[in-house]
Scaffold this motif. Structure first.
Motif, PDB file in Angstrom:
ATOM      1  N   SER A 106       0.833  -1.198   0.000  1.00 16.30           N
ATOM      2  CA  SER A 106       0.000   0.000   0.000  1.00 16.30           C
ATOM      3  C   SER A 106       0.865   1.244   0.000  1.00 16.30           C
ATOM      4  O   SER A 106       1.953   1.253   0.564  1.00 16.30           O
ATOM      5  CB  SER A 106      -0.928  -0.002   1.220  1.00 16.30           C
ATOM      6  OG  SER A 106      -0.160   0.061   2.400  1.00 16.30           O
TER       7      SER A 106
ATOM      8  N   VAL B 253       1.559   6.739   3.446  1.00 16.64           N
ATOM      9  CA  VAL B 253       1.052   8.091   3.630  1.00 16.64           C
ATOM     10  C   VAL B 253       2.207   9.055   3.867  1.00 16.64           C
ATOM     11  O   VAL B 253       2.214  10.162   3.346  1.00 16.64           O
ATOM     12  CB  VAL B 253       0.043   8.129   4.803  1.00 16.64           C
ATOM     13  CG1 VAL B 253      -0.353   9.551   5.119  1.00 16.64           C
ATOM     14  CG2 VAL B 253      -1.173   7.295   4.471  1.00 16.64           C
TER      15      VAL B 253
ATOM     16  N   TRP C 297      -0.731  11.689   1.314  1.00 18.36           N
ATOM     17  CA  TRP C 297      -2.138  11.457   0.988  1.00 18.36           C
ATOM     18  C   TRP C 297      -2.578  10.131   1.607  1.00 18.36           C
ATOM     19  O   TRP C 297      -1.967   9.098   1.355  1.00 18.36           O
ATOM     20  CB  TRP C 297      -2.339  11.379  -0.518  1.00 18.36           C
ATOM     21  CG  TRP C 297      -2.103  12.676  -1.243  1.00 18.36           C
ATOM     22  CD1 TRP C 297      -0.940  13.365  -1.332  1.00 18.36           C
ATOM     23  CD2 TRP C 297      -3.058  13.407  -1.995  1.00 18.36           C
ATOM     24  NE1 TRP C 297      -1.102  14.490  -2.091  1.00 18.36           N
ATOM     25  CE2 TRP C 297      -2.399  14.546  -2.516  1.00 18.36           C
ATOM     26  CE3 TRP C 297      -4.396  13.219  -2.293  1.00 18.36           C
ATOM     27  CZ2 TRP C 297      -3.040  15.488  -3.315  1.00 18.36           C
ATOM     28  CZ3 TRP C 297      -5.032  14.157  -3.092  1.00 18.36           C
ATOM     29  CH2 TRP C 297      -4.357  15.282  -3.584  1.00 18.36           C
ATOM     30  N   SER C 298      -3.658  10.149   2.358  1.00 16.46           N
ATOM     31  CA  SER C 298      -4.198   8.904   2.903  1.00 16.46           C
ATOM     32  C   SER C 298      -5.283   8.339   1.999  1.00 16.46           C
ATOM     33  O   SER C 298      -5.584   7.160   2.057  1.00 16.46           O
ATOM     34  CB  SER C 298      -4.760   9.132   4.311  1.00 16.46           C
ATOM     35  OG  SER C 298      -5.819  10.070   4.273  1.00 16.46           O
ATOM     36  N   ASN C 299      -5.864   9.185   1.153  1.00 14.01           N
ATOM     37  CA  ASN C 299      -6.935   8.764   0.247  1.00 14.01           C
ATOM     38  C   ASN C 299      -6.331   8.523  -1.135  1.00 14.01           C
ATOM     39  O   ASN C 299      -6.070   9.463  -1.890  1.00 14.01           O
ATOM     40  CB  ASN C 299      -8.019   9.839   0.186  1.00 14.01           C
ATOM     41  CG  ASN C 299      -9.198   9.455  -0.670  1.00 14.01           C
ATOM     42  OD1 ASN C 299      -9.064   8.754  -1.666  1.00 14.01           O
ATOM     43  ND2 ASN C 299     -10.365   9.939  -0.301  1.00 14.01           N
ATOM     44  N   SER C 300      -6.118   7.252  -1.465  1.00 11.58           N
ATOM     45  CA  SER C 300      -5.461   6.930  -2.742  1.00 11.58           C
ATOM     46  C   SER C 300      -6.329   7.312  -3.938  1.00 11.58           C
ATOM     47  O   SER C 300      -5.802   7.671  -4.983  1.00 11.58           O
ATOM     48  CB  SER C 300      -5.075   5.452  -2.793  1.00 11.58           C
ATOM     49  OG  SER C 300      -6.223   4.633  -2.696  1.00 11.58           O
ATOM     50  N   PHE C 301      -7.656   7.261  -3.796  1.00  9.14           N
ATOM     51  CA  PHE C 301      -8.526   7.664  -4.906  1.00  9.14           C
ATOM     52  C   PHE C 301      -8.348   9.154  -5.194  1.00  9.14           C
ATOM     53  O   PHE C 301      -8.208   9.562  -6.349  1.00  9.14           O
ATOM     54  CB  PHE C 301      -9.995   7.360  -4.613  1.00  9.14           C
ATOM     55  CG  PHE C 301     -10.915   7.886  -5.682  1.00  9.14           C
ATOM     56  CD1 PHE C 301     -11.058   7.209  -6.889  1.00  9.14           C
ATOM     57  CD2 PHE C 301     -11.600   9.083  -5.516  1.00  9.14           C
ATOM     58  CE1 PHE C 301     -11.882   7.702  -7.896  1.00  9.14           C
ATOM     59  CE2 PHE C 301     -12.421   9.579  -6.517  1.00  9.14           C
ATOM     60  CZ  PHE C 301     -12.565   8.892  -7.706  1.00  9.14           C
ATOM     61  N   ALA C 302      -8.354   9.970  -4.152  1.00  7.31           N
ATOM     62  CA  ALA C 302      -8.179  11.416  -4.338  1.00  7.31           C
ATOM     63  C   ALA C 302      -6.825  11.709  -4.967  1.00  7.31           C
ATOM     64  O   ALA C 302      -6.720  12.542  -5.874  1.00  7.31           O
ATOM     65  CB  ALA C 302      -8.323  12.142  -3.002  1.00  7.31           C
ATOM     66  N   ARG C 303      -5.803  11.026  -4.523  1.00  6.48           N
ATOM     67  CA  ARG C 303      -4.454  11.221  -5.080  1.00  6.48           C
ATOM     68  C   ARG C 303      -4.440  10.849  -6.566  1.00  6.48           C
ATOM     69  O   ARG C 303      -3.877  11.562  -7.393  1.00  6.48           O
ATOM     70  CB  ARG C 303      -3.433  10.391  -4.295  1.00  6.48           C
ATOM     71  CG  ARG C 303      -2.018  10.404  -4.854  1.00  6.48           C
ATOM     72  CD  ARG C 303      -1.400  11.799  -4.779  1.00  6.48           C
ATOM     73  NE  ARG C 303      -0.109  11.869  -5.399  1.00  6.48           N
ATOM     74  CZ  ARG C 303       1.026  12.025  -4.760  1.00  6.48           C
ATOM     75  NH1 ARG C 303       1.052  12.125  -3.455  1.00  6.48           N
ATOM     76  NH2 ARG C 303       2.155  12.093  -5.417  1.00  6.48           N
ATOM     77  N   GLN C 304      -5.065   9.716  -6.909  1.00 10.05           N
ATOM     78  CA  GLN C 304      -5.088   9.290  -8.309  1.00 10.05           C
ATOM     79  C   GLN C 304      -5.879  10.266  -9.170  1.00 10.05           C
ATOM     80  O   GLN C 304      -5.475  10.588 -10.296  1.00 10.05           O
ATOM     81  CB  GLN C 304      -5.673   7.880  -8.436  1.00 10.05           C
ATOM     82  CG  GLN C 304      -5.633   7.337  -9.857  1.00 10.05           C
ATOM     83  CD  GLN C 304      -4.216   7.237 -10.383  1.00 10.05           C
ATOM     84  OE1 GLN C 304      -3.379   6.584  -9.762  1.00 10.05           O
ATOM     85  NE2 GLN C 304      -3.928   7.866 -11.512  1.00 10.05           N
TER      86      GLN C 304
ATOM     87  N   GLU D  26      -3.509  16.786   0.147  1.00 11.98           N
ATOM     88  CA  GLU D  26      -4.827  16.150   0.248  1.00 11.98           C
ATOM     89  C   GLU D  26      -5.838  17.129   0.842  1.00 11.98           C
ATOM     90  O   GLU D  26      -6.990  17.177   0.396  1.00 11.98           O
ATOM     91  CB  GLU D  26      -4.736  14.883   1.095  1.00 11.98           C
ATOM     92  CG  GLU D  26      -6.026  14.099   1.117  1.00 11.98           C
ATOM     93  CD  GLU D  26      -5.891  12.741   1.784  1.00 11.98           C
ATOM     94  OE1 GLU D  26      -6.914  12.051   1.882  1.00 11.98           O
ATOM     95  OE2 GLU D  26      -4.774  12.356   2.188  1.00 11.98           O
TER      96      GLU D  26
ATOM     97  N   SER E 234      -9.317  18.567  -0.990  1.00  7.30           N
ATOM     98  CA  SER E 234     -10.616  18.356  -0.338  1.00  7.30           C
ATOM     99  C   SER E 234     -11.345  19.662  -0.046  1.00  7.30           C
ATOM    100  O   SER E 234     -12.454  19.641   0.477  1.00  7.30           O
ATOM    101  CB  SER E 234     -10.419  17.591   0.977  1.00  7.30           C
ATOM    102  OG  SER E 234      -9.836  16.340   0.727  1.00  7.30           O
TER     103      SER E 234
END
Length: 189
Positions: free
Chosen positions: A17, A20, A25-32, A129, A133
């Motif tokens: 994984s 972070v 970034w803890s949210n991989s979808f947001a990063r992608q 991140e 957001s």
């Protein structure tokens, strides 16, 4: 035996994984999603600059009808707007917002367009991140708060809208525009 299995599983999971700490970034979808937006921004920059280059310098003041902006004004309009949209993030990392040139020669418009695309790319590249957001971005006194994604889509669509207009200007001058492209970003890291 069980303890070793658990330790190996935890180690493998941590390695598989994204960390972070290394990305922030803890949210991989947001990063992608941010990375995909950045990739598409780079593509739209390249294509927009190719459209700019297609028009000979002597036609930068061309407009099909008096009510429309000239070719140069269209380019500086969407370039300036993009910088305005992204200035709402308040990211000093990009430096001062590029200023529109007074003389709209091909060289001046090119330099300004390149600077504004670089300004936006720098901001996108350095979004955290928490920045991505955000839901409170103001870029003018006439608009309400926007999300970070609103800002990106506004800039991307606004650029496409005005670039489509100037492609028509090229056609009216008998110039074949550069071939449009939208490369997928799935294989990019």
């Amino acid at each position: 035996m069980k303890r070793r299995t658990v330790i190996r599983s935890l180690a493998a999971s941590a390695a598989a994984s994204p960390a972070v700490a290394s990305t922030g970034w803890s949210n991989s979808f947001a990063r992608q999603l941010r990375d995909d937006m950045l990739s598409h921004w780079r593509s739209t920059k390249e294509y927009s600059l190719e459209v700019l280059e297609a028009m000979p310098p002597e036609h930068f003041d061309f407009r099909p009808v008096e009510e429309q902006m000239t070719f140069a004004e269209q380019l500086t309009h969407f370039s300036s707007s993009n910088a305005g949209y992204f200035s709402g993030f308040g990211k000093d990392v990009a430096g001062p917002r590029p200023q529109r040139p007074e003389m709209l020669t091909k060289d001046a418009v090119r330099t300004f367009s390149q600077a504004t695309f670089a300004y936006v790319e720098t901001i996108l590249s350095n979004l955290t991140e928490a920045d991505f957001s955000r839901r409170d971005i103001l870029f003018s006194s006439r608009s309400g708060p926007h999300t970070a994604q609103d800002i990106f889509f506004r800039a991307y669509m606004h650029t496409a809208h005005h670039r489509g207009t100037i492609i028509a200007y090229l056609r009216l001058k008998g110039i074949a525009p550069p071939r449009w492209r939208f490369p997928p970003s799935g294989a990019k890291v």
